[in-house]
Motif scaffolding. Structure first.
Motif, PDB file in Angstrom:
ATOM      1  N   ALA A  31       0.824  -1.210   0.000  1.00 48.51           N
ATOM      2  CA  ALA A  31       0.000   0.000   0.000  1.00 48.51           C
ATOM      3  C   ALA A  31       0.859   1.262   0.000  1.00 48.51           C
ATOM      4  O   ALA A  31       0.571   2.218  -0.734  1.00 48.51           O
ATOM      5  N   GLU A  32       1.907   1.268   0.794  1.00 44.06           N
ATOM      6  CA  GLU A  32       2.797   2.435   0.815  1.00 44.06           C
ATOM      7  C   GLU A  32       3.508   2.603  -0.528  1.00 44.06           C
ATOM      8  O   GLU A  32       3.625   3.723  -1.033  1.00 44.06           O
ATOM      9  N   PHE A  33       3.983   1.498  -1.085  1.00 42.97           N
ATOM     10  CA  PHE A  33       4.650   1.584  -2.378  1.00 42.97           C
ATOM     11  C   PHE A  33       3.670   2.061  -3.448  1.00 42.97           C
ATOM     12  O   PHE A  33       4.000   2.917  -4.267  1.00 42.97           O
ATOM     13  N   ARG A  34       2.477   1.539  -3.447  1.00 46.85           N
ATOM     14  CA  ARG A  34       1.468   1.919  -4.436  1.00 46.85           C
ATOM     15  C   ARG A  34       1.193   3.424  -4.369  1.00 46.85           C
ATOM     16  O   ARG A  34       1.124   4.088  -5.403  1.00 46.85           O
ATOM     17  N   ASP A  59      -3.174  12.800 -20.407  1.00 48.58           N
ATOM     18  CA  ASP A  59      -4.457  12.673 -19.717  1.00 48.58           C
ATOM     19  C   ASP A  59      -4.676  11.213 -19.322  1.00 48.58           C
ATOM     20  O   ASP A  59      -5.537  10.530 -19.863  1.00 48.58           O
ATOM     21  N   LEU A  60      -3.864  10.755 -18.391  1.00 47.50           N
ATOM     22  CA  LEU A  60      -4.003   9.384 -17.901  1.00 47.50           C
ATOM     23  C   LEU A  60      -5.063   9.386 -16.814  1.00 47.50           C
ATOM     24  O   LEU A  60      -4.972  10.149 -15.861  1.00 47.50           O
ATOM     25  N   GLN A  61      -6.040   8.574 -16.975  1.00 46.46           N
ATOM     26  CA  GLN A  61      -7.110   8.518 -15.991  1.00 46.46           C
ATOM     27  C   GLN A  61      -7.103   7.139 -15.340  1.00 46.46           C
ATOM     28  O   GLN A  61      -7.786   6.221 -15.796  1.00 46.46           O
ATOM     29  N   PRO A  62      -6.341   7.019 -14.266  1.00 41.12           N
ATOM     30  CA  PRO A  62      -6.222   5.706 -13.629  1.00 41.12           C
ATOM     31  C   PRO A  62      -7.520   5.288 -12.954  1.00 41.12           C
ATOM     32  O   PRO A  62      -8.269   6.108 -12.433  1.00 41.12           O
ATOM     33  N   ARG A  63      -7.760   4.009 -13.011  1.00 42.13           N
ATOM     34  CA  ARG A  63      -8.862   3.421 -12.259  1.00 42.13           C
ATOM     35  C   ARG A  63      -8.206   2.531 -11.208  1.00 42.13           C
ATOM     36  O   ARG A  63      -7.690   1.474 -11.524  1.00 42.13           O
ATOM     37  N   GLU A  64      -8.197   3.018  -9.983  1.00 41.35           N
ATOM     38  CA  GLU A  64      -7.574   2.289  -8.878  1.00 41.35           C
ATOM     39  C   GLU A  64      -8.565   1.269  -8.321  1.00 41.35           C
ATOM     40  O   GLU A  64      -9.774   1.534  -8.268  1.00 41.35           O
ATOM     41  N   GLU A  65      -8.032   0.118  -7.915  1.00 39.99           N
ATOM     42  CA  GLU A  65      -8.884  -0.939  -7.352  1.00 39.99           C
ATOM     43  C   GLU A  65     -10.084  -1.201  -8.269  1.00 39.99           C
ATOM     44  O   GLU A  65     -11.230  -1.223  -7.837  1.00 39.99           O
ATOM     45  N   TYR A  66      -9.791  -1.400  -9.541  1.00 42.38           N
ATOM     46  CA  TYR A  66     -10.814  -1.548 -10.575  1.00 42.38           C
ATOM     47  C   TYR A  66     -11.390  -2.963 -10.540  1.00 42.38           C
ATOM     48  O   TYR A  66     -10.684  -3.946 -10.758  1.00 42.38           O
ATOM     49  N   THR A  67     -12.678  -3.062 -10.275  1.00 42.73           N
ATOM     50  CA  THR A  67     -13.335  -4.358 -10.142  1.00 42.73           C
ATOM     51  C   THR A  67     -13.624  -4.954 -11.515  1.00 42.73           C
ATOM     52  O   THR A  67     -14.246  -4.320 -12.370  1.00 42.73           O
ATOM     53  N   LEU A  68     -13.151  -6.190 -11.685  1.00 41.33           N
ATOM     54  CA  LEU A  68     -13.372  -6.950 -12.904  1.00 41.33           C
ATOM     55  C   LEU A  68     -14.119  -8.225 -12.538  1.00 41.33           C
ATOM     56  O   LEU A  68     -14.350  -8.493 -11.362  1.00 41.33           O
ATOM     57  N   PHE A  69     -14.477  -9.013 -13.511  1.00 43.85           N
ATOM     58  CA  PHE A  69     -15.217 -10.243 -13.253  1.00 43.85           C
ATOM     59  C   PHE A  69     -14.438 -11.206 -12.364  1.00 43.85           C
ATOM     60  O   PHE A  69     -15.011 -11.981 -11.625  1.00 43.85           O
ATOM     61  N   ASN A  70     -13.116 -11.157 -12.471  1.00 42.42           N
ATOM     62  CA  ASN A  70     -12.293 -12.146 -11.790  1.00 42.42           C
ATOM     63  C   ASN A  70     -11.366 -11.523 -10.745  1.00 42.42           C
ATOM     64  O   ASN A  70     -10.290 -12.027 -10.498  1.00 42.42           O
ATOM     65  N   GLY A  71     -11.775 -10.433 -10.156  1.00 46.39           N
ATOM     66  CA  GLY A  71     -10.965  -9.825  -9.109  1.00 46.39           C
ATOM     67  C   GLY A  71     -10.911  -8.323  -9.233  1.00 46.39           C
ATOM     68  O   GLY A  71     -11.650  -7.715  -9.999  1.00 46.39           O
ATOM     69  N   ARG A  72     -10.005  -7.753  -8.485  1.00 45.17           N
ATOM     70  CA  ARG A  72      -9.861  -6.298  -8.453  1.00 45.17           C
ATOM     71  C   ARG A  72      -8.422  -5.932  -8.807  1.00 45.17           C
ATOM     72  O   ARG A  72      -7.505  -6.219  -8.044  1.00 45.17           O
ATOM     73  N   ALA A  73      -8.255  -5.295  -9.964  1.00 42.39           N
ATOM     74  CA  ALA A  73      -6.931  -4.866 -10.410  1.00 42.39           C
ATOM     75  C   ALA A  73      -6.475  -3.671  -9.578  1.00 42.39           C
ATOM     76  O   ALA A  73      -7.273  -2.784  -9.275  1.00 42.39           O
ATOM     77  N   ASP A  74      -5.202  -3.655  -9.212  1.00 45.07           N
ATOM     78  CA  ASP A  74      -4.671  -2.532  -8.442  1.00 45.07           C
ATOM     79  C   ASP A  74      -4.870  -1.221  -9.180  1.00 45.07           C
ATOM     80  O   ASP A  74      -5.305  -0.234  -8.603  1.00 45.07           O
TER      81      ASP A  74
END
Length: 175
Positions: A33-36, A53-68
């Motif tokens: 978490a600190e590194f992130r 214009d990078l628009q990050p999606r943090e903790e992005y929920t997908l069908f098979n988990g949550r991408a950082d």
């Protein structure tokens, strides 16, 4: 927007300082978490400096988990600092790679992207593991240390997303 050639030059010039800052962030972080948080700030500073214009999606929920984090078509899987190693067969590396593959597959399903238009990276501040799709399936590259060269590649992937092009080398060369 900055021209592609100007952006490539800027990335080349920025990569050594970015690598140094990433290594420092990893050294000063006690956990993922600190590194992130530190890494996200470095990416944000880079994108602001170069008007991306990078628009990050943090903790992005997908069908098979949550991408950082998902930056358009780039999935980033953060790992605890110093947890990845050069040996691709180590359990921590295999686990991180599997997560990236799963999240890329989830992104294909959720957003209907073609797999070859996506890329993923697992990193812990010391090592990058790049993952892409080819005709033969997932292409997992051997871990590479965080240095100017690997950071240049990472920043190029981020920047290519601003161009709305696939993250394939032939498209970057053409641009």
């Amino acid at each position: 927007m900055t021209s592609v050639l100007d952006l490539e030059s800027a990335i080349r010039k920025s990569a050594p300082a970015f690598a140094k800052a990433v290594k420092k962030a990893a050294a000063e972080s006690q956990n993922e978490a600190e590194f992130r948080t530190r890494a996200w700030k470095l990416i944000d500073d880079f994108s602001t400096e170069h008007e991306l214009d990078l628009q990050p999606r943090e903790e992005y929920t997908l069908f098979n988990g949550r991408a950082d984090a998902v930056y358009n078509r780039l999935v980033i899987e953060y790992e605890p600092p110093r947890s990845l190693r050069e040996n691709p067969t180590l359990k921590a590396n295999r686990h991180a790679v599997q997560q990236v593959k799963d999240y890329l597959t989830g992104l294909v399903k959720r957003e209907r992207h073609k797999p070859e238009r996506l890329a993923g990276v697992a990193w812990d501040g010391c090592w990058f593991i790049f993952v892409m799709h080819s005709d033969a399936g997932w292409r997992v590259e051997n871990p590479v240390p965080v240095d100017a060269s690997s950071c240049e590649r990472f920043l190029s992937l981020l920047a290519s997303l601003n161009l709305e092009r696939a993250v394939q080398p032939e498209y970057l060369i053409k641009d």
